[in-house]
Design a protein around this motif. Sequence first.
Motif, PDB file in Angstrom:
ATOM      1  N   THR A  98     -13.560  -0.862   3.372  1.00 52.12           N
ATOM      2  CA  THR A  98     -14.172  -0.546   4.667  1.00 52.12           C
ATOM      3  C   THR A  98     -15.388   0.349   4.529  1.00 52.12           C
ATOM      4  O   THR A  98     -15.641   1.203   5.352  1.00 52.12           O
ATOM      5  N   PHE A 103     -19.236  -3.488   5.654  1.00 52.51           N
ATOM      6  CA  PHE A 103     -19.320  -3.899   7.051  1.00 52.51           C
ATOM      7  C   PHE A 103     -20.582  -4.700   7.328  1.00 52.51           C
ATOM      8  O   PHE A 103     -20.565  -5.648   8.116  1.00 52.51           O
ATOM      9  N   TYR A 106     -19.691  -8.066   6.255  1.00 55.66           N
ATOM     10  CA  TYR A 106     -18.775  -8.721   7.193  1.00 55.66           C
ATOM     11  C   TYR A 106     -19.525  -9.200   8.426  1.00 55.66           C
ATOM     12  O   TYR A 106     -19.292 -10.292   8.935  1.00 55.66           O
ATOM     13  N   LEU A 109     -21.607 -12.271   7.680  1.00 54.55           N
ATOM     14  CA  LEU A 109     -20.733 -13.439   7.535  1.00 54.55           C
ATOM     15  C   LEU A 109     -20.215 -13.916   8.889  1.00 54.55           C
ATOM     16  O   LEU A 109     -20.116 -15.119   9.141  1.00 54.55           O
ATOM     17  N   SER A 110     -19.906 -12.960   9.758  1.00 54.62           N
ATOM     18  CA  SER A 110     -19.409 -13.321  11.091  1.00 54.62           C
ATOM     19  C   SER A 110     -20.445 -14.120  11.844  1.00 54.62           C
ATOM     20  O   SER A 110     -20.128 -15.123  12.496  1.00 54.62           O
ATOM     21  N   VAL A 113     -20.538 -17.603  10.562  1.00 56.20           N
ATOM     22  CA  VAL A 113     -19.389 -18.417  10.976  1.00 56.20           C
ATOM     23  C   VAL A 113     -19.510 -18.822  12.439  1.00 56.20           C
ATOM     24  O   VAL A 113     -19.259 -19.967  12.808  1.00 56.20           O
ATOM     25  N   MET A 246     -10.389 -22.261  18.959  1.00 55.64           N
ATOM     26  CA  MET A 246     -11.079 -21.585  17.861  1.00 55.64           C
ATOM     27  C   MET A 246     -11.699 -20.270  18.338  1.00 55.64           C
ATOM     28  O   MET A 246     -11.564 -19.231  17.694  1.00 55.64           O
ATOM     29  N   GLY A 249      -9.092 -17.742  18.936  1.00 52.25           N
ATOM     30  CA  GLY A 249      -8.622 -17.191  17.667  1.00 52.25           C
ATOM     31  C   GLY A 249      -9.583 -16.136  17.138  1.00 52.25           C
ATOM     32  O   GLY A 249      -9.168 -15.088  16.653  1.00 52.25           O
ATOM     33  N   MET A 250     -10.887 -16.417  17.272  1.00 55.66           N
ATOM     34  CA  MET A 250     -11.880 -15.501  16.709  1.00 55.66           C
ATOM     35  C   MET A 250     -12.053 -14.254  17.564  1.00 55.66           C
ATOM     36  O   MET A 250     -12.156 -13.151  17.055  1.00 55.66           O
TER      37      MET A 250
ATOM     38  N   LYS B  37     -10.747   6.540  11.251  1.00 55.01           N
ATOM     39  CA  LYS B  37      -9.991   5.607  10.415  1.00 55.01           C
ATOM     40  C   LYS B  37      -9.545   4.399  11.239  1.00 55.01           C
ATOM     41  O   LYS B  37      -9.625   3.253  10.797  1.00 55.01           O
ATOM     42  N   GLY B  40     -12.359   2.062  11.734  1.00 56.17           N
ATOM     43  CA  GLY B  40     -12.613   1.267  10.540  1.00 56.17           C
ATOM     44  C   GLY B  40     -11.730   0.034  10.514  1.00 56.17           C
ATOM     45  O   GLY B  40     -12.195  -1.082  10.287  1.00 56.17           O
ATOM     46  N   TRP B  42     -10.044  -1.313  13.021  1.00 55.98           N
ATOM     47  CA  TRP B  42     -10.280  -2.147  14.195  1.00 55.98           C
ATOM     48  C   TRP B  42     -11.518  -3.019  14.007  1.00 55.98           C
ATOM     49  O   TRP B  42     -11.516  -4.213  14.295  1.00 55.98           O
ATOM     50  N   LEU B  43     -12.585  -2.414  13.499  1.00 54.30           N
ATOM     51  CA  LEU B  43     -13.832  -3.145  13.283  1.00 54.30           C
ATOM     52  C   LEU B  43     -13.651  -4.205  12.205  1.00 54.30           C
ATOM     53  O   LEU B  43     -14.128  -5.340  12.325  1.00 54.30           O
ATOM     54  N   LEU B  44     -12.944  -3.822  11.143  1.00 51.92           N
ATOM     55  CA  LEU B  44     -12.658  -4.783  10.076  1.00 51.92           C
ATOM     56  C   LEU B  44     -11.909  -5.988  10.646  1.00 51.92           C
ATOM     57  O   LEU B  44     -12.235  -7.134  10.369  1.00 51.92           O
ATOM     58  N   PHE B  46     -11.935  -7.051  13.667  1.00 48.03           N
ATOM     59  CA  PHE B  46     -12.836  -7.825  14.531  1.00 48.03           C
ATOM     60  C   PHE B  46     -13.643  -8.822  13.718  1.00 48.03           C
ATOM     61  O   PHE B  46     -13.680 -10.019  14.018  1.00 48.03           O
ATOM     62  N   PHE B  47     -14.276  -8.335  12.651  1.00 49.04           N
ATOM     63  CA  PHE B  47     -15.116  -9.227  11.848  1.00 49.04           C
ATOM     64  C   PHE B  47     -14.286 -10.266  11.103  1.00 49.04           C
ATOM     65  O   PHE B  47     -14.622 -11.449  11.078  1.00 49.04           O
ATOM     66  N   MET B  48     -13.203  -9.819  10.510  1.00 49.98           N
ATOM     67  CA  MET B  48     -12.400 -10.749   9.714  1.00 49.98           C
ATOM     68  C   MET B  48     -11.758 -11.824  10.581  1.00 49.98           C
ATOM     69  O   MET B  48     -11.552 -12.950  10.138  1.00 49.98           O
ATOM     70  N   LYS B  49     -11.464 -11.481  11.815  1.00 51.63           N
ATOM     71  CA  LYS B  49     -10.897 -12.498  12.700  1.00 51.63           C
ATOM     72  C   LYS B  49     -11.912 -13.598  12.959  1.00 51.63           C
ATOM     73  O   LYS B  49     -11.576 -14.773  13.014  1.00 51.63           O
ATOM     74  N   ILE B  50     -13.165 -13.197  13.124  1.00 52.34           N
ATOM     75  CA  ILE B  50     -14.203 -14.194  13.355  1.00 52.34           C
ATOM     76  C   ILE B  50     -14.374 -15.046  12.106  1.00 52.34           C
ATOM     77  O   ILE B  50     -14.381 -16.279  12.164  1.00 52.34           O
ATOM     78  N   ILE B  51     -14.488 -14.361  10.961  1.00 56.05           N
ATOM     79  CA  ILE B  51     -14.745 -15.078   9.710  1.00 56.05           C
ATOM     80  C   ILE B  51     -13.633 -16.067   9.378  1.00 56.05           C
ATOM     81  O   ILE B  51     -13.884 -17.141   8.846  1.00 56.05           O
ATOM     82  N   ILE B  53     -11.570 -17.446  11.612  1.00 56.87           N
ATOM     83  CA  ILE B  53     -11.191 -18.146  12.848  1.00 56.87           C
ATOM     84  C   ILE B  53      -9.782 -17.752  13.301  1.00 56.87           C
ATOM     85  O   ILE B  53      -8.972 -18.576  13.662  1.00 56.87           O
ATOM     86  N   GLY B  54      -9.502 -16.467  13.249  1.00 55.51           N
ATOM     87  CA  GLY B  54      -8.266 -15.952  13.825  1.00 55.51           C
ATOM     88  C   GLY B  54      -7.117 -15.760  12.858  1.00 55.51           C
ATOM     89  O   GLY B  54      -6.191 -15.014  13.146  1.00 55.51           O
ATOM     90  N   ARG B  63      -2.139  -4.090   9.161  1.00 57.03           N
ATOM     91  CA  ARG B  63      -2.858  -2.925   8.625  1.00 57.03           C
ATOM     92  C   ARG B  63      -2.919  -1.814   9.657  1.00 57.03           C
ATOM     93  O   ARG B  63      -2.769  -0.638   9.349  1.00 57.03           O
TER      94      ARG B  63
END
Lengths: 373, 332
Positions: A98, A103, A106, A109-110, A113, A246, A249-250, B37, B40, B42-44, B46-51, B53-54, B63
């Motif tokens: 993190t 970030f 990330y 990449l977002s 996508v 989709m 989900g995102m 913390k 960190g 929450w933001l992670l 957010f992005f990873m969910k997009i990348i 697709i959920g 986490r």
Amino acid sequence: MIPVKVSGRYFDGKSAAAHDVTAEPSGSHLHIKFSDGSVAKSWSYNEIIVLEEAAPPLPTKITSRRDPDARLLIPSRTEWEKIKIHLNRSEFVKTLPTGFWHFVGYAALSVAVIAAVWFSAPAFLEQASVFVPASWERALGKKVMMSVINDPVCVDPAGRKVFDRMVATLQKAANSQTKYIVTVVDNPEIMNAFAAPGGYIVLFSGVLKRAGSAEEVAGVLAHEMAHIELDHATRGIIRDLGFALMIQGMLGGGHNEAAKMVSFLGQMRYSRINEMEADDKGLSFLKRAGINSKYMAKFFEHLDAEEKEKEKKDGKRGYADKILSYASTHPLTSERIQHLKAAAEKNEKNKRVLTNAQWQDLQGICIKTESYR
Amino acid sequence: MSDSQAAAQQVEPLPQEIALQTKPKLNRLTYDGRVKKLYGIWLLNFFMKIITIGIYSFWGKTRMRKYIASSFLLGGDRFEYTGTGKELFKGFLKASPILIAIYVPFIVSSSFAGESAVWPFIFLMPFIYVVPMAIFLALRYRMSRTTWRGIRGALSGSAVGYANLSIKRSFISFVSLGVFIPYSDIARHKYMVDHAYFGSIKADFRSSAKSLMKIHIITFLLMIPTLGFSRFWYRAALTRAKMNGLKVGDLNFRNNVTAWDMLKNISLNLLIVLLTLGLGTPFAINRNMKFMARHNAIAGDLETSQVMQAKDRKPSIGEGLDDIMGLDGGFM
């Protein structure tokens, strides 16, 4: 050499007794000793699993592969480092980093996508429509018809004969095997038509009233038939559903409103794309039937004139028009007219699709009506 | 007075001394999580969910739960959440076919219903059963994945048993026009507590709904004039009754939350989330955790080794059902 003694807290995972211990790293093992010096446990370095590394106020948390319920907590970061150097063959539980630059990565990449999903996912999703059986499409089409048609349908025999002939002409031009079921509904206020899955088309009598010629009606029909040939309705349902899932989900969870809005905008955009496709394909049917392309544009001009009249009554819209167009299922009429006019070719044929007499008959199709149910 | 008589008089303890001797030690729950913390994580998420697709959401939730759990302290020791994203994901996969089987008929029948609401109503029935089952399964999973000083929680009983009870209780509340709601609330809570374990020690529930009836009836009648706000007084009383009646071995739970406390907490958190369009969520979460810690404590001697590990195996289904339906009981 002075033996390293690291203070920690130990739970054996069998009872709730918590012990303040010292952890002493030897050559091969980590010895966990009670305050009286007796050994609670000795863990060899390769059986140790590092669950978390100290991030104040949280301590380092380690356990053993053979004793996974036990916990050794080491509060001090510096003391932990003294033990860590022995642990090269231990398992470290990894989590996504993190840091600031992570970030940035990330976020980039977002964006990529989202762009990929927005522009290309729908095309993939639509492919799934091949799995929908024709019988389901017809059943759905019928349901749609039943719920939308609230006025009587026009069934004057002469008019119907002419109408069916026009449909057949266009069908031949479209090279289509589809069994079309076209209904004319008696509602002169509605200058519109629509297509439902399974080959159902509805034409409201307002079209017949407002059209300047039979060729314009043919243009409207050709557009609707194009929707069916391109299977827009069924593909649209699957595409919209898949897309919404989709996006949900995102962006779902804490951001439901954003997800709903994005889904909506996406659906509207693809609906507009479909309309343009139907315009183009419909135009190709007309051309193959020998009908001049200007007639399709002509009908839209009538539509545009009607809309402008309404606007005058409601007051000017101005910029709102352009913005609202992003939330609309159809492209701006003015854009469609421009697009159609640009598609006009030189030396186009200009056949009549109906004779004058037939056109009269068609216009009188609503002299005789019956209930749809 | 002779010497022996004076000596005898001194033995008698004063009232305040009796109070001090028998007053159990109060162990407050503390929370030391940091907003930074949480952001960190929450933001992670957010992005990873997009990348992904959920799909990442299962790991992201885990986490978040891990961090929050380990930020709670009791008796100087932290809690631990031992669940994994993989377990939640597997639970989701197992529950999806079931959920699709109950969602689809409902959605299809309601879009084609027209005027008749018969079929949609029929297809709504499975939900009434599945929701309490999901609540039970979610709690069972989370309890079994929460440890303190290495002791795991556990929930025996069955999802079906709980669902049956819950439906019966809803029916009674409905038929009594809401009068017996406290009895239903307490009954549901009692089922959970009577089947709950901390290690090998079973939890007990010692409270009755009778004490809640007065506040319930008053706040119920005042619902319309106060636009529902009166119910905060019932909610607070219910929360206190639920917690104060909870006993694990010789440890008693204590809760001192008031309606005003709840009102202020919820309103402010809601305001924060709305005004920041969701970006302030981690801040609201942190506030909420601090609130929970502030109003909960355990009375008794924690230094007891009486509580042994439960011999039960971990339940196999993660919170599949709960996860998708958006219910998230407990912590967050």
